[in-house]
Motif scaffolding. Structure first.
Motif, mmCIF file in Angstrom:
data_model
loop_
_atom_site.group_PDB
_atom_site.id
_atom_site.type_symbol
_atom_site.label_atom_id
_atom_site.label_comp_id
_atom_site.label_asym_id
_atom_site.label_seq_id
_atom_site.Cartn_x
_atom_site.Cartn_y
_atom_site.Cartn_z
ATOM 1 N N GLU A 212 40.444 82.191 1.220
ATOM 2 C CA GLU A 212 39.768 80.990 1.546
ATOM 3 C C GLU A 212 39.269 80.936 3.076
ATOM 4 O O GLU A 212 39.798 81.490 3.677
ATOM 5 N N LYS A 213 38.174 80.252 3.048
ATOM 6 C CA LYS A 213 37.550 79.921 4.366
ATOM 7 C C LYS A 213 38.308 79.047 5.307
ATOM 8 O O LYS A 213 38.479 79.275 6.281
ATOM 9 N N HIS A 214 38.782 77.851 4.368
ATOM 10 C CA HIS A 214 39.709 76.958 5.143
ATOM 11 C C HIS A 214 41.154 76.883 4.571
ATOM 12 O O HIS A 214 41.250 76.635 3.347
ATOM 13 N N GLU A 246 33.535 79.045 -10.298
ATOM 14 C CA GLU A 246 32.678 78.614 -9.361
ATOM 15 C C GLU A 246 33.155 79.518 -7.975
ATOM 16 O O GLU A 246 32.258 79.662 -7.053
ATOM 17 N N GLU A 247 34.609 80.144 -7.790
ATOM 18 C CA GLU A 247 34.907 80.807 -6.749
ATOM 19 C C GLU A 247 34.176 81.967 -6.570
ATOM 20 O O GLU A 247 33.965 82.723 -5.627
ATOM 21 N N ASP A 289 31.598 82.225 -3.911
ATOM 22 C CA ASP A 289 31.140 80.795 -3.538
ATOM 23 C C ASP A 289 31.242 80.745 -1.744
ATOM 24 O O ASP A 289 32.220 80.841 -1.280
ATOM 25 N N ASP A 290 30.019 80.549 -1.255
ATOM 26 C CA ASP A 290 30.199 80.908 0.407
ATOM 27 C C ASP A 290 30.693 79.505 0.915
ATOM 28 O O ASP A 290 31.115 79.574 2.062
ATOM 29 N N HIS A 291 30.552 78.330 0.289
ATOM 30 C CA HIS A 291 31.234 77.258 0.933
ATOM 31 C C HIS A 291 32.801 77.109 1.055
ATOM 32 O O HIS A 291 33.186 76.628 2.158
ATOM 33 N N GLU A 292 33.435 77.636 0.109
ATOM 34 C CA GLU A 292 34.887 77.641 -0.092
ATOM 35 C C GLU A 292 35.514 79.316 0.317
ATOM 36 O O GLU A 292 36.721 79.306 0.798
ATOM 37 N N GLU A 294 36.040 83.006 1.571
ATOM 38 C CA GLU A 294 35.660 84.013 2.596
ATOM 39 C C GLU A 294 35.243 85.343 2.042
ATOM 40 O O GLU A 294 34.510 86.154 2.440
#
Length: 366
Positions: A212-214, A246-247, A289-292, A294
């Motif tokens: 995950e990015k965050h 989604e991911e 999914d580039d928003h969530e 990595e």
């Protein structure tokens, strides 16, 4: 209603209003009984009361509101003037206030219609006060008031009247008021968040994992299964399928709920239910999914299990052990079955397992 039921020589305005609404008395009989006279004024309707044959009189600080004629009379504290005591002339001005539009719920409470609320805060305040008095006399219990965001200026008025916050959604806030003495028996706001995780394994014995990015520093660098919260009115198993899609862009189908975790005081001090679902991969090409996310990849199961963070955490390790046991047919999870209950007539998902009586455990999924 029978006038004989009133033994006092003094009737409050609400009692007079109730008598005026009663089908037992005609409008003319009501006026004659209590010496009431009505006349129009630029400021409203003037109600004048005179000492009747039994010396009944309206209580101090009373107002009669005639909304819709003689059969829709309500009482309210408002502006008044008097020239004396019992037997004198009273002038009371109304603004056609009436009880707020509402319907009864099945628990002896009231649900106020949010689409028919007064838009003016001052008018709403008087109507709300009048309505609460009416519902108290009717023996009602819990009052539910849903205020849309476009009527948010009515929130302070409601709080001042004694309402409390119950919950909020993007388009509204829900307030409640408990009338009876003693503890409030209204159900509390939703107490749990529901999350899902998708354990996806392909024909090469590889697990679909993401970074995950965050994330919290404790799990930084961990390759984990896709996770997320289910949506409103979404099934557990469809939520797991959606989160994986989604991911990672991978299509899957649900097999079983392998296990679930129950924790408390998590996000926003709510309890948390987290369901781990085993899914079968229907595609192989990963689209991150580039928003969530990595990164995402297919990772050999043995490498996934050997990650230090999993080996050092007792809960993570237990979950992996359960998943491995399921792959080895030494454990059965819960498959979903659609059932209809006669209690509410609704379709529900019932999760349970069925095992064949063969030497090897064979879980019969849906």
């Amino acid at each position: 209603m029978d006038l004989k039921s009133f033994s006092s020589n003094s009737l409050s305005s609400s009692e007079v209003a109730l008598l005026a609404r009663s089908s037992s008395y005609s409008y003319n009989a009501f006026m004659q009984k209590f010496g009431v006279r009505f006349s129009k004024s630029p400021r409203g309707i003037i109600v004048r009361t005179y000492g009747g044959p039994e010396n009944h009189y309206l209580a101090n600080k009373a107002i009669i509101s005639l909304a819709g004629g003689a059969n829709n009379v309500a009482a309210e504290t408002s502006f008044h003037s008097s020239n004396g005591l019992n037997g004198s002339t009273w002038s009371l001005f109304t603004r056609n206030l009436k009880v707020l539009e509402a319907y009864d719920d099945e628990y002896g409470g009231v649900v106020i219609d949010p689409d028919r609320l007064p838009t003016n805060p001052s008018v709403f305040a008087r109507s709300l006060n009048l309505s609460l008095s009416h519902w108290k006399k009717m023996g009602k219990k819990g009052i539910w008031l849903k205020l849309p965001i476009e009527k948010s200026d009515l929130v302070p008025v409601s709080i001042k009247e004694g309402f409390q916050y119950h919950h909020a959604e993007p388009g509204y806030v829900m307030l409640t008021y408990w009338i009876p003495e003693g503890p409030c028996m209204l159900p509390a706001n939703a107490s749990h968040l529901v999350g899902v995780g998708g354990f996806v394994i392909n024909e090469n014995n590889e697990v679909l994992v993401v970074q995950e990015k965050h994330c919290s520093p404790e799990i930084l660098g961990l390759w984990k299964i896709p996770t997320g919260f289910i949506l409103e009115a979404e099934e557990i198993y469809t939520g797991a399928i959606r989160e994986v899609k989604e991911e990672t862009g991978i299509d899957t189908e649900f097999i079983e709920v392998i296990a679930f975790r129950h924790a408390h005081n998590v996000a926003f001090d709510k309890s948390d239910l987290f369901f781990i679902c085993m899914l079968r991969a229907l595609s192989s090409k990963i689209v991150v999914d580039d928003h969530e996310i990595e990164a995402a990849k297919w990772m050999p199961l043995v490498d996934f299990v050997k990650q230090p963070l999993i080996q050092e955490d007792s809960m993570f390790k237990q979950i992996i052990d359960i998943l491995v046991a399921r792959l080895g047919k030494r454990y059965c999870g819960l498959s979903t079955h659609q059932v209809v209950s006669k209690f509410d007539g609704r379709v529900s998902s019932l999760y349970y397992n069925v095992i064949d009586n063969d030497e090897d455990i064979n879980c019969v999924g849906n």
